[in-house]
Design an enzyme around this catalytic site. Structure first.
Site, short mmCIF file in Angstrom:
data_model
loop_
_atom_site.label_atom_id
_atom_site.label_comp_id
_atom_site.label_asym_id
_atom_site.label_seq_id
_atom_site.Cartn_x
_atom_site.Cartn_y
_atom_site.Cartn_z
N SER A 38 -1.41 -12.88 1.21
CA SER A 38 -3.55 -13.21 0.69
C SER A 38 -4.00 -14.36 0.20
CB SER A 38 -3.74 -11.95 0.53
OG SER A 38 -5.02 -11.95 1.03
N ASP A 183 -2.26 -7.47 5.90
CA ASP A 183 -2.03 -8.37 4.47
C ASP A 183 -0.86 -7.68 3.69
OD1 ASP A 183 -2.71 -8.79 1.80
OD2 ASP A 183 -5.12 -9.61 2.51
#
Length: 292
Positions: A38, A183
């Site tokens: 991320s 993610d």
């Protein structure tokens, strides 16, 4: 001194990494390999592409973060369609503006696909929800019938940054059908393990939190608290099981838990506070770091 670096996720809190990179450059540390999830994946990519701390700071200082939020046109006109899109498209924002930004900045350093980087120098973490597994990009791309050398680094970065429900997930098809990626932090927010099997030099981790022993137990008194605790536990359980006391000696803990990961409207003052704490914590860490 050459090191390998691993950066945790944390959304907007990743501004703290700028301060950490400043200190490392000042003390002549260079990264041979980098990995991240991320927000950590963003910094790993920029480092791998050759950006310096000052260039990253200037880039982020000039960036209006709200321009990276791109709801579908229908959702802009009618608010209820925003939530309808969330149901059918699985995200409030398309994420195309985010990927376009990544592509532009990486291309400025001559990085388009993974073939533009030394092999093994960059590893990004994403979550394959269709098959329920952690994905290391580019290593795992052949499992989906994809030539890793031709795969866009910007798209891989977009996959790693696809905050669930916030950005629409990335979809990739293989012989078995369509696969949904979000993610990487859903399954591994701090992939310190990624270089441990093939350790060639000191590995330095950067984690946007206090050490686990210093984090107070979660208070859960309602449904929202339960959802928040559930998501945070999902993000950390795999990694916390892996991190031992031995590993903690090579981790720079940057405590910024009080800021929301999706607070895209933070002020310049808050950005600077994050950079300052990244600097401070990294300087303190390097004073006693055992590099063996």
């Amino acid at each position: 001194m050459e090191i390998d670096g691993v950066f945790s996720g944390g959304g907007i809190k990743g501004f703290a990494y700028v301060g950490a990179l400043q200190v490392l450059e000042e003390q002549n540390y260079t990264f041979k390999r980098v990995a991240g999830t991320s927000a950590g994946a963003i910094f790993a990519c920029l480092i791998a592409a050759g950006y310096t701390a000052s260039e990253i700071e200037e880039m982020l200082d000039e960036l209006n973060l709200k321009t990276l939020l791109d709801p579908r046109k229908s959702a802009r006109r009618l608010v209820f369609l925003k939530w309808l899109n969330l149901y059918f498209k699985m995200g409030l924002y398309r994420g195309k503006a985010l990927e376009k930004f990544f592509y532009k900045k990486l291309a400025e350093k001559g990085v388009i696909t993974f073939s533009d980087l030394p092999r093994g120098s960059l590893k990004l973490i994403a979550s394959d929800l269709t098959n329920g597994r952690i994905v290391v990009i580019p290593d795992d791309l052949p499992k989906y019938g994809i030539d890793w050398r031709k795969f866009s680094v910007a798209k891989a970065l977009r996959m790693s940054c696809g905050i669930p429900f916030f950005f629409e997930p990335i979809k990739l098809s293989d012989q078995k059908g369509e696969n949904i990626f979000v993610d990487g932090g859903v399954l591994s927010n701090f992939p310190l393990w990624v270089f441990q099997r093939n350790k060639a030099r000191p590995i330095l981790g950067f984690k946007l939190s206090h050490p686990s022993a210093e984090i107070d137990p979660k208070k859960i008194s309602n449904g929202l608290d339960l959802f928040d605790a559930l998501f945070k536990t999902m993000k950390s359980a795999h990694d916390e099981r892996y991190i031992s006391r031995k590993h903690e000696k090579s981790i720079v803990f940057i405590p910024v838990e009080n800021l929301s990961a999706t607070q895209f409207d933070i002020s310049k003052e808050v950005k600077q506070q994050l950079i300052d704490i990244g600097r401070k914590r990294t300087m303190q860490f390097l004073e006693t770091w055992d590099r063996s």
